[in-house]
Design a protein around this motif. Structure first.
Motif, PDB file in Angstrom:
ATOM      1  N   TRP A  76     -13.350 -14.245  22.581  1.00  0.00           N
ATOM      2  CA  TRP A  76     -14.428 -13.453  22.887  1.00  0.00           C
ATOM      3  C   TRP A  76     -14.106 -11.994  22.816  1.00  0.00           C
ATOM      4  O   TRP A  76     -12.931 -11.449  22.900  1.00  0.00           O
ATOM      5  N   HIS A 110     -11.335 -27.954  27.447  1.00  0.00           N
ATOM      6  CA  HIS A 110     -11.531 -26.566  27.312  1.00  0.00           C
ATOM      7  C   HIS A 110     -10.312 -25.956  27.726  1.00  0.00           C
ATOM      8  O   HIS A 110      -9.833 -25.832  28.862  1.00  0.00           O
ATOM      9  N   SER A 144     -15.916 -18.030  28.956  1.00  0.00           N
ATOM     10  CA  SER A 144     -15.577 -19.522  28.745  1.00  0.00           C
ATOM     11  C   SER A 144     -16.318 -20.519  29.522  1.00  0.00           C
ATOM     12  O   SER A 144     -16.704 -21.386  29.047  1.00  0.00           O
ATOM     13  N   ARG A 173     -12.268 -20.533  19.969  1.00  0.00           N
ATOM     14  CA  ARG A 173     -13.250 -19.577  20.488  1.00  0.00           C
ATOM     15  C   ARG A 173     -12.873 -18.204  21.081  1.00  0.00           C
ATOM     16  O   ARG A 173     -12.200 -18.292  22.306  1.00  0.00           O
ATOM     17  N   LEU A 226     -12.171 -13.495  30.066  1.00  0.00           N
ATOM     18  CA  LEU A 226     -11.893 -14.849  29.308  1.00  0.00           C
ATOM     19  C   LEU A 226     -12.608 -15.875  30.326  1.00  0.00           C
ATOM     20  O   LEU A 226     -12.999 -16.789  29.428  1.00  0.00           O
ATOM     21  N   LEU A 234      -7.953 -22.829  28.253  1.00  0.00           N
ATOM     22  CA  LEU A 234      -7.810 -21.452  28.605  1.00  0.00           C
ATOM     23  C   LEU A 234      -6.648 -20.971  28.292  1.00  0.00           C
ATOM     24  O   LEU A 234      -5.556 -21.200  29.254  1.00  0.00           O
ATOM     25  N   TYR A 275      -9.846 -21.454  24.140  1.00  0.00           N
ATOM     26  CA  TYR A 275     -10.760 -20.290  24.561  1.00  0.00           C
ATOM     27  C   TYR A 275      -9.568 -19.030  24.817  1.00  0.00           C
ATOM     28  O   TYR A 275      -8.543 -19.199  25.386  1.00  0.00           O
ATOM     29  N   ASP A 323     -19.925 -20.645  28.900  1.00  0.00           N
ATOM     30  CA  ASP A 323     -20.212 -21.336  27.399  1.00  0.00           C
ATOM     31  C   ASP A 323     -20.074 -22.910  27.918  1.00  0.00           C
ATOM     32  O   ASP A 323     -20.856 -23.793  27.391  1.00  0.00           O
ATOM     33  N   ALA A 346     -19.027 -14.432  20.826  1.00  0.00           N
ATOM     34  CA  ALA A 346     -18.049 -15.613  20.557  1.00  0.00           C
ATOM     35  C   ALA A 346     -17.799 -15.375  19.079  1.00  0.00           C
ATOM     36  O   ALA A 346     -18.669 -15.227  18.027  1.00  0.00           O
TER      37      ALA A 346
END
Length: 812
Positions: free
Chosen positions: A228, A67, A287, A226, A283, A69, A141, A290, A209
């Motif tokens: 936001w 993931h 994230s 993804r 953010l 970020l 993300y 999710d 999303a």
């Protein structure tokens, strides 16, 4: 892909394209939307298959889902990439031809997705491409910025900022996920309920999303960005509306939606700083919620969350993640502190991108307490437990405790207010921390993170950046890609290391001639772009000398301009000399509140006005500043460059990726011994790069001894003439004050040692001139540069991250 699969894909694409075109009048915009929608339908199927495969990987899988970020993902145009990945470029061109449309014209109608600004965002985009190519279970993300950072305009030589309204006509590349919504809180207070601390009250916003799908080029895998989008929990304040207070009825909606308006709001005001902190918290919270929801769907419990998932922080912007993950695990899911901290430490890793203290974010405690009171409590607890451990490890060292604390105590130690140190939080909570080039990583552990490296020596390592060859060579430079296919075969397209075979072939006259022909075609294209945008005619056979990057003092665009002035003065003094014609191209944005960077842009335009209009100079020298730099403009500029300017003060540039893109496309580099320039030189051969300037150790030494820039000016007649011209209004219509701030800074402070490096820079530019005169030798040098670039693929970078940071084995 088999012939049958390709035929089926082409047929489905043509049907989808025809259906889309039947719904709108035919023009380039409708053709763009139709092609994008048709591509997206194919990519949506691949997305579903990818997610299904990743969900089945099981608890014992060696590969964790990553993931990633990041506040920035500078994706560029998507249609060309999708067509190339799906093998549909020729299919679309054939479908458009009977309609009287050219593929190139349709591709040009797509706006760049304004989801980033500089190298940080371009790197993140390269990583998404490599995630897909390597089949890595992953999510990127980010935030869905409506107006980007800003669109740069130039008025009377000055930068003006305008909203980059890239979404005004919508975008066919987004896939809304209405089922994927999470609530994010700001403000409020912390209460105790049943012995459990809870965060309640305040302002609530909904994170919705939107997915952007990034395809692999050699498989059916895709990766996902993804994004936001914030909206208010309440639609409108109906009571206020009924009273006729329409503005008040909508105020909370505006406050929520502002989270997505602009990348990096101006933080010169408290309001701007507060909005930026809220963006980062938004953010991170969406994230991580999710991530947890997905993990629970796949595994049923939070046990093993850290072993199944990697959370990577791209710089300090998402450094709130450890505190938010702890909050979710403690408060929402009832884990103990030790359980939650073990998961957090397994999951989180951090990449540092700069040694600049101003970029290592800190936030006032008062702002943190007002917006994120529960997070502040958790950070206090993390800090206390961490400092207790330090005391046990190194008892009695109170100075060390103060230096490594997550809280900068401010008033007691140098003034100012108490602040949360976000980089420190990221380091303490991460199981691995890396820099992005070997020199940068070394300096991290020697300077800004020295104390942490002493405490956690195994935590720090290096992963040198890379770039995706799919966009930055195959798509941006199809002529050169075809030449590489002809020379090496197509193996380099899946293994960039195959470029090394060019080294032995670089001396072949036929290859040199073909390379120069491809380069000239790219230069002709850029020359046409310069004429179209600026009305400036440049000599397309001149040496194209290019510097494109964010405008910042440490990147030293000013040094480049000083050289242009020096060259201009020399040409005027002796116009009949045998000058190597040179076209200097600069592009980049200055942050809206960065006065000195904006002044440098103005100087570039003033110098260009004088140089470009002087008949004594002719086409011996031209300076072009191309506005609104972004990915698509870079895709035109980079393949055309003969010389790449990578001239930051040694020890200030973390890595750079523009340097890699230029070299990959056959530009030679003039650069300092800094960032990834060093590793590039080592791979291509140090003699193949035009290296100049003080090295990091010399920079530190000269500053320690007391640097006086005026001495360098007094000792160098050429430099003095340049500084005098800045001060006497020669490039400002006689206005002696316009560039006084630049002159004063250069003579009195010169933080980035332009005066110390000027003479060597100019001398090295002379060596560039002499090398360029022999075109065959230049082509050989450029091809050797390309041969050394195979290691700088982002595929290699991501493979290293997987091995050292993101695999289950890395946790051992």
């Amino acid at each position: 892909m088999s012939t049958t699969q390709r035929t089926r894909l082409q047929s489905a694409f043509k049907s989808a394209l025809a259906a889309e075109l039947a719904q709108a009048p035919l023009d380039r915009d409708s053709a763009l939307r139709a092609a994008a929608t048709a591509c997206r339908s194919v990519l949506a199927e691949r997305w579903a298959k990818t997610q299904a495969q990743d969900a089945k990987r099981g608890a014992k899988a060696k590969t964790r889902r990553v993931h990633y970020l990041s506040m920035e993902f500078l994706m560029g145009r998507a249609l060309h990439n999708a067509l190339a990945a799906l093998g549909l470029t020729d299919t679309l061109a054939e479908a458009l031809a009977p309609l009287g449309l050219q593929l190139a014209d349709v591709l040009e109608r797509e706006p760049d997705a304004a989801l980033g600004n500089g190298g940080l965002g371009r790197l993140a985009a390269c990583f998404l491409d490599s995630f897909a190519e390597l089949g890595l279970p992953s999510f990127g993300y980010g935030l869905r910025y409506q107006f980007g950072m800003f669109a740069q305009g130039i008025t009377e030589g000055r930068q003006v900022e305008r909203p980059d309204d890239w979404l005004r006509l919508g975008t066919p590349w987004e896939q809304p996920r209405p089922e994927c919504r999470y609530t994010v809180r700001f403000g409020g207070r912390v209460v105790v309920e049943g012995g459990q601390r809870r965060w309640v009250g305040g302002e609530e916003v909904v994170a919705q999303a939107f997915d952007f799908i990034v395809p692999a080029h050699h498989s059916e895998r895709v990766s996902t960005l993804r994004q936001w989008q914030a909206s208010s929990v309440k639609p409108i304040d109906f009571e206020a509306f009924c009273r006729g207070d329409y503005e008040g009825a909508n105020r909370h909606r505006v406050a929520a939606e502002a989270l997505n308006w602009v990348l990096y709001p101006d933080d010169s005001t408290d309001a701007g700083r507060e909005l930026r902190l809220k963006q980062e918290a938004f953010l991170v919270s969406a994230s991580l919620q999710d991530l947890i929801a997905r993990h629970l769907r796949e595994f049923g419990s939070l046990q093993g969350l850290g072993r199944a998932n990697a959370i990577h922080l791209n710089d300090t912007h998402p450094a709130l993640a450890p505190a938010e993950l702890m909050r979710l695990l403690l408060d929402e899911h009832g884990l103990s502190w030790d359980e939650a901290w073990a998961i957090t430490r397994q999951a989180v890793s951090y990449t540092n991108h700069t040694l600049m203290p101003e970029a290592l974010e800190t936030w006032p405690l008062r702002m943190f307490e007002a917006l994120l009171p529960r997070h502040l409590e958790i950070i206090y607890e993390i800090n206390q437990r961490f400092l207790d451990g330090v005391k046990a490890q190194l008892p009695g060292d109170t100075a060390l405790l103060r230096r490594v604390s997550l809280i900068d105590e401010g008033p007691e130690h140098g003034g100012g207010e108490r602040r949360v140190r976000m980089a420190a939080l990221a380091v303490v909570a991460s199981h691995r921390v890396n820099g992005v080039a070997q020199l940068h990583s070394d300096l991290c552990v020697q300077t800004i993170f020295a104390d942490y490296a002493r405490l956690f020596p195994q935590r720090f390592h290096n992963v040198t950046n890379g770039v995706t060859p799919r966009r930055w060579l195959m798509q941006a430079n199809p002529g050169f890609s075809a030449l590489l296919d002809e020379t090496l075969g197509e193996g380099w397209r899946t293994d960039l290391g195959e470029l090394a075979k060019l080294k032995k072939k670089a001396g072949q006259a036929k290859l040199q001639k073909a390379f120069l022909a491809v380069k000239q075609a790219n230069k002709d294209k850029l020359a046409a772009r310069i004429r179209q945008e600026l009305g400036l005619v440049v000599n397309p056979t001149s040496l194209f000398d290019v510097q494109i990057k964010r405008i910042h003092e440490y990147k030293r665009q000013l040094l480049n301009i000083l050289h242009v002035i020096a060259r201009y003065q020399a040409i005027v003094a002796n116009p009949q000399a045998d000058w190597v014609p040179r076209t200097v191209v600069i592009a980049g944005k200055a942050a809206s509140a960065y006065h000195m960077a904006k002044l440098i842009i103005q100087l570039a335009h003033d110098v260009a006005r004088v140089v470009n209009s002087d008949p004594r100079v002719g086409d011996k020298l031209k300076l072009a500043f191309l506005p609104n730099y972004g990915v698509s403009l870079a895709e035109t500029i980079i393949p055309a460059a003969d010389l790449s300017e990578q001239i930051s003060t040694a020890g200030t540039e973390a890595s750079g990726t523009g340097n890699m893109k230029f070299a990959l496309n056959g530009a030679c580099t003039i650069g300092t011994w800094d960032g990834a320039n060093i590793e590039m030189a080592q791979h291509m051969g140090v003699d193949e790069m035009f290296v100049f300037g003080l090295r990091t150790e010399a920079v530190e030494k000269i500053k320690a001894l007391g640097y006086d820039p005026r001495l360098y000016v007094e000792e160098n007649r050429q430099l003095k003439a340049v500084i005098d011209a800045l001060g006497d209004g020669s490039f400002a219509n006689g206005d002696t004050q316009r560039y006084r701030a630049i002159v004063d800074k250069l003579l009195q402070v010169d933080n980035y040692l332009l005066m110390a490096d000027f003479a060597d820079y100019v001398a090295t530019q002379g060596r560039v001139d002499e090398a360029f005169r022999d075109r065959a030798a230049w082509a050989e040098r450029a091809l050797k540069n390309v041969a050394g670039m195979g290691w700088f693929s982002s595929d290699r970078t991501i493979a290293e991250y997987v091995e050292r940071v993101w695999s289950v084995d890395s946790l051992a």
